[in-house]
Design a protein around this motif. Structure first.
Motif, PDB file in Angstrom:
ATOM      1  N   GLY A 277       0.711  -1.130  -0.066  1.00 57.92           N
ATOM      2  CA  GLY A 277       0.061   0.083  -0.208  1.00 57.92           C
ATOM      3  C   GLY A 277       0.815   1.101  -0.162  1.00 57.92           C
ATOM      4  O   GLY A 277       0.042   2.317  -0.049  1.00 57.92           O
ATOM      5  N   ALA A 278       2.187   1.225   0.152  1.00 59.98           N
ATOM      6  CA  ALA A 278       3.115   2.463   0.087  1.00 59.98           C
ATOM      7  C   ALA A 278       3.413   2.626  -1.383  1.00 59.98           C
ATOM      8  O   ALA A 278       4.749   2.519  -1.874  1.00 59.98           O
ATOM      9  CB  ALA A 278       4.158   2.208   0.910  1.00 59.98           C
ATOM     10  N   SER A 279       2.229   2.770  -1.977  1.00 56.37           N
ATOM     11  CA  SER A 279       2.275   2.690  -3.769  1.00 56.37           C
ATOM     12  C   SER A 279       2.325   4.125  -4.450  1.00 56.37           C
ATOM     13  O   SER A 279       2.127   3.942  -5.651  1.00 56.37           O
ATOM     14  CB  SER A 279       0.999   1.974  -4.045  1.00 56.37           C
ATOM     15  OG  SER A 279      -0.330   2.581  -3.589  1.00 56.37           O
ATOM     16  N   ALA A 280       2.733   5.231  -3.762  1.00 55.26           N
ATOM     17  CA  ALA A 280       2.794   6.440  -4.423  1.00 55.26           C
ATOM     18  C   ALA A 280       4.108   6.693  -4.797  1.00 55.26           C
ATOM     19  O   ALA A 280       4.608   7.628  -5.633  1.00 55.26           O
ATOM     20  CB  ALA A 280       2.458   7.601  -3.531  1.00 55.26           C
ATOM     21  N   GLY A 281       5.253   5.720  -4.480  1.00 52.86           N
ATOM     22  CA  GLY A 281       6.506   5.709  -5.139  1.00 52.86           C
ATOM     23  C   GLY A 281       7.336   4.864  -4.461  1.00 52.86           C
ATOM     24  O   GLY A 281       7.037   3.936  -3.550  1.00 52.86           O
ATOM     25  N   ALA A 327       9.857   2.103 -11.544  1.00 58.24           N
ATOM     26  CA  ALA A 327       9.380   3.404 -11.767  1.00 58.24           C
ATOM     27  C   ALA A 327       8.725   3.252 -13.179  1.00 58.24           C
ATOM     28  O   ALA A 327       7.658   3.926 -13.156  1.00 58.24           O
ATOM     29  CB  ALA A 327      10.359   4.398 -11.976  1.00 58.24           C
ATOM     30  N   ARG A 328       9.123   2.396 -13.969  1.00 60.65           N
ATOM     31  CA  ARG A 328       8.462   2.329 -15.214  1.00 60.65           C
ATOM     32  C   ARG A 328       7.094   1.690 -15.121  1.00 60.65           C
ATOM     33  O   ARG A 328       6.007   2.094 -15.431  1.00 60.65           O
ATOM     34  CB  ARG A 328       9.147   1.632 -16.455  1.00 60.65           C
ATOM     35  CG  ARG A 328       8.147   1.074 -17.550  1.00 60.65           C
ATOM     36  CD  ARG A 328       9.535   0.222 -18.315  1.00 60.65           C
ATOM     37  NE  ARG A 328       8.344  -0.362 -19.377  1.00 60.65           N
ATOM     38  CZ  ARG A 328       8.954  -1.273 -20.244  1.00 60.65           C
ATOM     39  NH1 ARG A 328      10.198  -1.644 -20.469  1.00 60.65           N
ATOM     40  NH2 ARG A 328       8.093  -1.870 -21.102  1.00 60.65           N
ATOM     41  N   LEU A 329       7.152   0.686 -14.231  1.00 58.92           N
ATOM     42  CA  LEU A 329       5.946  -0.182 -14.134  1.00 58.92           C
ATOM     43  C   LEU A 329       4.898   0.753 -13.255  1.00 58.92           C
ATOM     44  O   LEU A 329       3.666   0.401 -13.323  1.00 58.92           O
ATOM     45  CB  LEU A 329       6.171  -1.546 -13.267  1.00 58.92           C
ATOM     46  CG  LEU A 329       7.075  -2.530 -14.128  1.00 58.92           C
ATOM     47  CD1 LEU A 329       7.287  -3.638 -13.522  1.00 58.92           C
ATOM     48  CD2 LEU A 329       6.327  -2.770 -15.483  1.00 58.92           C
ATOM     49  N   LEU A 330       5.284   1.395 -12.052  1.00 61.79           N
ATOM     50  CA  LEU A 330       4.486   2.242 -11.559  1.00 61.79           C
ATOM     51  C   LEU A 330       3.556   3.231 -12.580  1.00 61.79           C
ATOM     52  O   LEU A 330       2.462   3.335 -12.217  1.00 61.79           O
ATOM     53  CB  LEU A 330       5.587   3.233 -10.517  1.00 61.79           C
ATOM     54  CG  LEU A 330       5.483   2.632  -9.059  1.00 61.79           C
ATOM     55  CD1 LEU A 330       6.668   3.587  -8.574  1.00 61.79           C
ATOM     56  CD2 LEU A 330       4.365   2.579  -8.322  1.00 61.79           C
ATOM     57  N   ALA A 331       4.540   3.707 -13.438  1.00 60.80           N
ATOM     58  CA  ALA A 331       3.695   4.642 -14.281  1.00 60.80           C
ATOM     59  C   ALA A 331       3.025   3.814 -15.205  1.00 60.80           C
ATOM     60  O   ALA A 331       1.561   4.403 -15.281  1.00 60.80           O
ATOM     61  CB  ALA A 331       4.773   5.436 -15.184  1.00 60.80           C
ATOM     62  N   TRP A 388       7.246 -10.347 -15.060  1.00 58.96           N
ATOM     63  CA  TRP A 388       8.642  -9.787 -15.080  1.00 58.96           C
ATOM     64  C   TRP A 388       9.597 -10.936 -14.219  1.00 58.96           C
ATOM     65  O   TRP A 388       9.273 -11.176 -13.180  1.00 58.96           O
ATOM     66  CB  TRP A 388       8.521  -8.586 -14.403  1.00 58.96           C
ATOM     67  CG  TRP A 388       7.944  -7.446 -15.458  1.00 58.96           C
ATOM     68  CD1 TRP A 388       6.755  -7.131 -15.554  1.00 58.96           C
ATOM     69  CD2 TRP A 388       8.915  -7.047 -16.378  1.00 58.96           C
ATOM     70  NE1 TRP A 388       6.518  -6.202 -16.608  1.00 58.96           N
ATOM     71  CE2 TRP A 388       7.603  -5.901 -16.985  1.00 58.96           C
ATOM     72  CE3 TRP A 388      10.092  -6.616 -16.841  1.00 58.96           C
ATOM     73  CZ2 TRP A 388       8.243  -5.212 -18.219  1.00 58.96           C
ATOM     74  CZ3 TRP A 388      10.243  -6.036 -18.046  1.00 58.96           C
ATOM     75  CH2 TRP A 388       9.520  -5.192 -18.741  1.00 58.96           C
ATOM     76  N   ASP A 389      10.705 -11.226 -14.855  1.00 61.93           N
ATOM     77  CA  ASP A 389      11.931 -11.609 -14.013  1.00 61.93           C
ATOM     78  C   ASP A 389      12.493 -10.495 -13.429  1.00 61.93           C
ATOM     79  O   ASP A 389      13.242  -9.698 -14.203  1.00 61.93           O
ATOM     80  CB  ASP A 389      12.590 -12.494 -14.948  1.00 61.93           C
ATOM     81  CG  ASP A 389      13.912 -13.227 -14.205  1.00 61.93           C
ATOM     82  OD1 ASP A 389      14.420 -12.570 -13.503  1.00 61.93           O
ATOM     83  OD2 ASP A 389      14.214 -14.442 -14.600  1.00 61.93           O
TER      84      ASP A 389
END
Length: 426
Positions: A277-281, A327-331, A388-389
């Motif tokens: 849940g600490a998913s803002a970054g 970072a890429r997957l977050l976005a 993803w590996d």
């Protein structure tokens, strides 16, 4: 300048109305140690790797810094080499302002600037280590005014506290006073605070912040905090974004243990944080980079943290590229929608296996620290599923089987951790 705000959902930050994943590199002593050319090289590297923010402290972290000749100081030094808090150093603040401008305007990286590290407030654990560093009310107020004048119009994120447990009423009052003053003096900035592991924020301070930063840290006994510590922040009303800004730093010593935190250890801390849940970054640190360690420097905490690498070596540590993928997957998948959903795992096989899902279950993400079969209590047959590996930073073809409303992911060969993301098709 593009404006940072908090999305009305309270799950993430926005930059000019678009999702801004807070992907933080830690470089605490950047205002004190690097030359301008070194600063630009550092920023160029981290921008290329997908970082969006850098965490810096204005005040030196006295028990945890690199002492070396020629370091810039925010105050004049007295005959004993200690800070004279009544004499602010204009050149230091001019450099700090210029470094902030460079980061924001030339590289598009938003600084998170720590204002009051706990050493400087009476009664804190840091002040017990460095009692000579406690600031008076008068010098602290003059310093806060300089912080507002130096940075306010550049709109960094201001971090009012540093590494505190928030158990000392007088120190908490000082953080709150700083927050209230800086909000008025720098109204376009966002505000948070930097907490020690297991800290509990006072309600009045928590209410005044724009988002929450927690720290799972570097101690071996604290690593469950990556998935446990976000819960009280997520329960706060109104909801605010949550980020683990200080998981273990790569190649930092395992405090109260043996060895160093590896790239794989850090990656597991990162993903278990996000899916809890600490998913803002996410935050990251390379041991040697965060204090700009150099051959002429003496690191003050090598006993517990181990000797750091020189900063150019630390800047090249491979874990930063794992953060690039995160970072890429977050976005790409807007992972800020994730909330803890362990109840959807048929067999958790230990809490390091993490499942996160959006409230309406249109997005599901599964982290597996090693290869094994896993079953999710959802029918994912209509979802687009990618794997993803993570150690290889490479796509992984997963093998889902749907039966009776459950999706079983057969074991897929890899040598380390894996991530599965499932999104409901429109």
């Amino acid at each position: 300048m593009p404006r940072l705000t908090v999305d009305p959902s309270g799950t993430h930050l926005l930059l000019d109305g678009r999702f801004f994943p807070l992907v933080i590199d830690t470089a605490w002593s950047s205002f004190a140690d690097p030359s301008e050319d070194e600063w630009r090289l550092y920023l160029s590297t981290r921008r290329r790797q997908g970082f969006t923010s850098v965490l810096i402290s204005v005040l030196p972290i006295l028990h945890d810094r690199d002492e070396r000749p020629g370091a810039r100081e925010p105050f004049a030094l007295d005959a004993d080499g200690r800070h004279d808090f009544s004499c602010l150093d204009d050149a230091f603040f001019a450099t700090a302002r210029e470094f902030t401008r460079i980061a924001h305007e030339e590289f598009g990286l938003r600084l998170m600037i720590g204002v009051l590290w706990n050493n400087y407030l009476a009664g804190t654990w840091g002040a017990r280590r460095t009692p000579h560093a406690v600031m008076s009310d008068e010098t602290r107020q003059a310093y806060l005014e300089r912080v507002a004048d130096t940075f306010g119009d550049l709109e960094p994120i201001l971090v009012v506290g540093g590494d505190d447990n928030y158990t000392v009423p007088g120190a908490n009052a000082s953080y709150l006073e700083a927050l209230e003053y800086l909000r008025k003096a720098a109204p376009n900035c966002l505000f948070t605070t930097h907490s020690a592991p297991n800290a509990v924020l006072p309600d009045d301070l928590a209410d005044g912040l724009d988002f929450f930063v927690h720290q799972s840290g570097h101690n071996v006994e604290n690593q469950e905090l990556t998935w446990r510590q976000a819960a009280p922040y997520l329960a706060h009303q109104p909801r605010k974004p949550v980020v683990n800004a200080e998981p273990p730093y790569e190649q930092h010593g395992k405090v109260k243990g043996y060895g160093r935190w590896s790239r794989g250890d850090v990656r597991q801390a990162n993903w278990t944080s996000v899916l809890a849940g600490a998913s803002a970054g996410i935050g990251y640190g390379a041991h040697g980079m965060w204090m700009w360690h150099s051959p002429s420097g003496t690191f003050q905490a090598s006993g517990s943290s181990l000797e750091p690498y020189h900063w150019p070596e630390a800047l090249a540590l491979p874990g930063a590229l794992d953060v690039s993928l995160l970072a890429r997957l977050l976005a790409d998948h807007r992972l800020y929608r994730l909330e803890p959903a362990q109840d959807l795992l048929a067999d958790s096989a230990g809490e390091q296996f993490r499942l996160g899902a959006s409230p309406e279950r249109s997005l599901v993400a599964l982290y597996q620290p090693y290869s094994r079969e896993a079953e999710v209590l959802l029918d994912l047959s209509s979802y687009r599923i990618v794997g993803w590996d993570l150690a290889e930073r490479a796509p992984l073809t997963v093998d889902p089987v749907v039966t009776d409303g459950r999706t079983r992911f057969r074991q897929v060969t890899s040598l380390a951790d894996q991530l599965v993301i499932a999104e409901r098709r429109p």
